[in-house]
Design a protein around this motif. Structure first.
Motif, PDB file in Angstrom:
ATOM      1  N   CYS A  15      51.751  47.119  24.923  1.00 58.25           N
ATOM      2  CA  CYS A  15      51.530  45.694  24.636  1.00 58.25           C
ATOM      3  C   CYS A  15      50.531  45.083  25.611  1.00 58.25           C
ATOM      4  O   CYS A  15      49.667  44.285  25.205  1.00 58.25           O
ATOM      5  CB  CYS A  15      52.853  44.933  24.701  1.00 58.25           C
ATOM      6  N   SER A  16      50.636  45.438  26.877  1.00 50.84           N
ATOM      7  CA  SER A  16      49.692  44.889  27.848  1.00 50.84           C
ATOM      8  C   SER A  16      48.274  45.392  27.589  1.00 50.84           C
ATOM      9  O   SER A  16      47.301  44.631  27.700  1.00 50.84           O
ATOM     10  CB  SER A  16      50.133  45.207  29.280  1.00 50.84           C
ATOM     11  N   ILE A  17      48.145  46.658  27.198  1.00 52.30           N
ATOM     12  CA  ILE A  17      46.824  47.189  26.855  1.00 52.30           C
ATOM     13  C   ILE A  17      46.265  46.455  25.638  1.00 52.30           C
ATOM     14  O   ILE A  17      45.085  46.081  25.605  1.00 52.30           O
ATOM     15  CB  ILE A  17      46.899  48.711  26.613  1.00 52.30           C
ATOM     16  N   ALA A  18      47.114  46.229  24.634  1.00 49.59           N
ATOM     17  CA  ALA A  18      46.667  45.532  23.424  1.00 49.59           C
ATOM     18  C   ALA A  18      46.208  44.121  23.743  1.00 49.59           C
ATOM     19  O   ALA A  18      45.167  43.658  23.241  1.00 49.59           O
ATOM     20  CB  ALA A  18      47.784  45.510  22.391  1.00 49.59           C
ATOM     21  N   LEU A  19      46.953  43.415  24.587  1.00 50.49           N
ATOM     22  CA  LEU A  19      46.544  42.051  24.958  1.00 50.49           C
ATOM     23  C   LEU A  19      45.235  42.033  25.733  1.00 50.49           C
ATOM     24  O   LEU A  19      44.365  41.190  25.482  1.00 50.49           O
ATOM     25  CB  LEU A  19      47.655  41.378  25.781  1.00 50.49           C
ATOM     26  N   ILE A  20      45.088  42.950  26.661  1.00 49.02           N
ATOM     27  CA  ILE A  20      43.853  43.006  27.459  1.00 49.02           C
ATOM     28  C   ILE A  20      42.651  43.295  26.563  1.00 49.02           C
ATOM     29  O   ILE A  20      41.607  42.641  26.668  1.00 49.02           O
ATOM     30  CB  ILE A  20      43.987  44.059  28.575  1.00 49.02           C
ATOM     31  N   ILE A  21      42.810  44.246  25.655  1.00 50.17           N
ATOM     32  CA  ILE A  21      41.704  44.602  24.749  1.00 50.17           C
ATOM     33  C   ILE A  21      41.395  43.436  23.806  1.00 50.17           C
ATOM     34  O   ILE A  21      40.232  43.138  23.519  1.00 50.17           O
ATOM     35  CB  ILE A  21      42.030  45.877  23.944  1.00 50.17           C
ATOM     36  N   TYR A  22      42.430  42.733  23.336  1.00 51.56           N
ATOM     37  CA  TYR A  22      42.186  41.613  22.426  1.00 51.56           C
ATOM     38  C   TYR A  22      41.428  40.484  23.128  1.00 51.56           C
ATOM     39  O   TYR A  22      40.488  39.916  22.568  1.00 51.56           O
ATOM     40  CB  TYR A  22      43.496  41.085  21.846  1.00 51.56           C
ATOM     41  N   PHE A  23      41.842  40.156  24.351  1.00 50.96           N
ATOM     42  CA  PHE A  23      41.157  39.085  25.077  1.00 50.96           C
ATOM     43  C   PHE A  23      39.731  39.484  25.467  1.00 50.96           C
ATOM     44  O   PHE A  23      38.854  38.642  25.594  1.00 50.96           O
ATOM     45  CB  PHE A  23      41.951  38.660  26.316  1.00 50.96           C
ATOM     46  N   ALA A  24      39.497  40.795  25.622  1.00 55.07           N
ATOM     47  CA  ALA A  24      38.151  41.252  25.978  1.00 55.07           C
ATOM     48  C   ALA A  24      37.229  41.328  24.757  1.00 55.07           C
ATOM     49  O   ALA A  24      36.038  41.017  24.860  1.00 55.07           O
ATOM     50  CB  ALA A  24      38.216  42.613  26.655  1.00 55.07           C
ATOM     51  N   SER A  25      37.772  41.720  23.584  1.00 62.17           N
ATOM     52  CA  SER A  25      36.888  41.962  22.437  1.00 62.17           C
ATOM     53  C   SER A  25      37.083  40.990  21.279  1.00 62.17           C
ATOM     54  O   SER A  25      36.203  40.879  20.438  1.00 62.17           O
ATOM     55  CB  SER A  25      37.101  43.387  21.923  1.00 62.17           C
ATOM     56  N   HIS A  26      38.220  40.318  21.189  1.00 62.46           N
ATOM     57  CA  HIS A  26      38.561  39.414  20.080  1.00 62.46           C
ATOM     58  C   HIS A  26      38.453  40.115  18.730  1.00 62.46           C
ATOM     59  O   HIS A  26      38.026  39.526  17.746  1.00 62.46           O
ATOM     60  CB  HIS A  26      37.680  38.156  20.099  1.00 62.46           C
ATOM     61  N   SER A  27      38.837  41.390  18.697  1.00 61.95           N
ATOM     62  CA  SER A  27      38.775  42.168  17.462  1.00 61.95           C
ATOM     63  C   SER A  27      40.096  42.914  17.275  1.00 61.95           C
ATOM     64  O   SER A  27      40.486  43.717  18.122  1.00 61.95           O
ATOM     65  CB  SER A  27      37.622  43.163  17.537  1.00 61.95           C
ATOM     66  N   ILE A  28      40.750  42.620  16.161  1.00 64.50           N
ATOM     67  CA  ILE A  28      42.030  43.265  15.870  1.00 64.50           C
ATOM     68  C   ILE A  28      41.829  44.766  15.629  1.00 64.50           C
ATOM     69  O   ILE A  28      42.642  45.589  16.051  1.00 64.50           O
ATOM     70  CB  ILE A  28      42.713  42.607  14.647  1.00 64.50           C
ATOM     71  N   GLY A  29      40.759  45.129  14.953  1.00 64.39           N
ATOM     72  CA  GLY A  29      40.491  46.541  14.682  1.00 64.39           C
ATOM     73  C   GLY A  29      40.338  47.348  15.963  1.00 64.39           C
ATOM     74  O   GLY A  29      40.864  48.461  16.087  1.00 64.39           O
ATOM     75  N   VAL A  31      41.595  46.551  18.827  1.00 63.85           N
ATOM     76  CA  VAL A  31      42.911  46.580  19.479  1.00 63.85           C
ATOM     77  C   VAL A  31      43.765  47.696  18.886  1.00 63.85           C
ATOM     78  O   VAL A  31      44.392  48.461  19.622  1.00 63.85           O
ATOM     79  CB  VAL A  31      43.615  45.211  19.327  1.00 63.85           C
ATOM     80  N   VAL A  32      43.785  47.819  17.565  1.00 66.95           N
ATOM     81  CA  VAL A  32      44.613  48.828  16.914  1.00 66.95           C
ATOM     82  C   VAL A  32      44.146  50.234  17.292  1.00 66.95           C
ATOM     83  O   VAL A  32      44.949  51.100  17.683  1.00 66.95           O
ATOM     84  CB  VAL A  32      44.602  48.640  15.380  1.00 66.95           C
ATOM     85  N   VAL A  33      42.841  50.471  17.214  1.00 67.63           N
ATOM     86  CA  VAL A  33      42.309  51.797  17.522  1.00 67.63           C
ATOM     87  C   VAL A  33      42.551  52.154  18.993  1.00 67.63           C
ATOM     88  O   VAL A  33      42.993  53.265  19.324  1.00 67.63           O
ATOM     89  CB  VAL A  33      40.799  51.869  17.170  1.00 67.63           C
ATOM     90  N   THR A  34      42.289  51.215  19.886  1.00 64.63           N
ATOM     91  CA  THR A  34      42.463  51.469  21.320  1.00 64.63           C
ATOM     92  C   THR A  34      43.935  51.687  21.666  1.00 64.63           C
ATOM     93  O   THR A  34      44.266  52.577  22.455  1.00 64.63           O
ATOM     94  CB  THR A  34      41.900  50.298  22.143  1.00 64.63           C
ATOM     95  N   THR A  35      44.823  50.892  21.063  1.00 61.92           N
ATOM     96  CA  THR A  35      46.254  51.044  21.339  1.00 61.92           C
ATOM     97  C   THR A  35      46.761  52.393  20.835  1.00 61.92           C
ATOM     98  O   THR A  35      47.548  53.057  21.522  1.00 61.92           O
ATOM     99  CB  THR A  35      47.044  49.890  20.695  1.00 61.92           C
ATOM    100  N   LEU A  36      46.321  52.810  19.662  1.00 59.93           N
ATOM    101  CA  LEU A  36      46.733  54.125  19.160  1.00 59.93           C
ATOM    102  C   LEU A  36      46.202  55.254  20.050  1.00 59.93           C
ATOM    103  O   LEU A  36      46.912  56.230  20.321  1.00 59.93           O
ATOM    104  CB  LEU A  36      46.258  54.317  17.723  1.00 59.93           C
ATOM    105  N   ALA A  37      44.961  55.106  20.508  1.00 58.57           N
ATOM    106  CA  ALA A  37      44.394  56.131  21.396  1.00 58.57           C
ATOM    107  C   ALA A  37      45.159  56.185  22.712  1.00 58.57           C
ATOM    108  O   ALA A  37      45.457  57.275  23.229  1.00 58.57           O
ATOM    109  CB  ALA A  37      42.917  55.843  21.646  1.00 58.57           C
ATOM    110  N   CYS A  38      45.493  55.021  23.260  1.00 64.54           N
ATOM    111  CA  CYS A  38      46.266  55.000  24.513  1.00 64.54           C
ATOM    112  C   CYS A  38      47.669  55.557  24.311  1.00 64.54           C
ATOM    113  O   CYS A  38      48.197  56.250  25.186  1.00 64.54           O
ATOM    114  CB  CYS A  38      46.337  53.576  25.053  1.00 64.54           C
ATOM    115  N   SER A  39      48.271  55.274  23.169  1.00 68.65           N
ATOM    116  CA  SER A  39      49.597  55.816  22.875  1.00 68.65           C
ATOM    117  C   SER A  39      49.551  57.337  22.836  1.00 68.65           C
ATOM    118  O   SER A  39      50.414  58.011  23.418  1.00 68.65           O
ATOM    119  CB  SER A  39      50.082  55.271  21.531  1.00 68.65           C
TER     120      SER A  39
END
Length: 107
Positions: A15-29, A31-39
């Motif tokens: 969740c923290s990774i998803a929030l950081i990526i969202y605030f940095a890129s403002h792109s849901i796509g 966020v989803v790809v990065t969160t899955l890769a981190c998982s």
């Protein structure tokens, strides 16, 4: 670490990774790809650490067996046991440890 605590920490990190990526890129796509890769990366790291612990415990067990055999040979004054016997016992212990680790990974 108990599985319940692991899941909570895992979720918190994702969740923290998803929030950081969202605030940095403002792109849901993104966020989803990065969160899955981190998982996936976290799961691979966890699996590798379990395998490392199994390998390390096998080394410690073998070292302990060698020390016990050396002490018993010194006391009795006999020859050490045959290498095949020691290898078979080590293989049995290693297989038992691997089965234990696999059972810990299963839900």
């Amino acid at each position: 670490m108990p599985f319940r605590i692991f899941c909570r920490v895992f979720g918190l990190v994702l969740c923290s990774i998803a929030l950081i990526i969202y605030f940095a890129s403002h792109s849901i796509g993104t966020v989803v790809v990065t969160t899955l890769a981190c998982s996936l990366l976290l799961q691979v790291a966890y699996f590798a650490s379990v395998l490392f612990l199994i390998w390390r415990s096998g080394c410690v067990i073998r070292a302990g067996q060698r020390a016990e055999q050396f002490d018993s040979c010194k006391e009795v004054g006999s020859e050490p046991p045959d290498l095949d016997e020691v290898t078979n016992e080590s293989a049995d212990l290693l297989q038992r440890d691997q089965m234990l680790a696999i059972s810990l990974l299963l839900p």
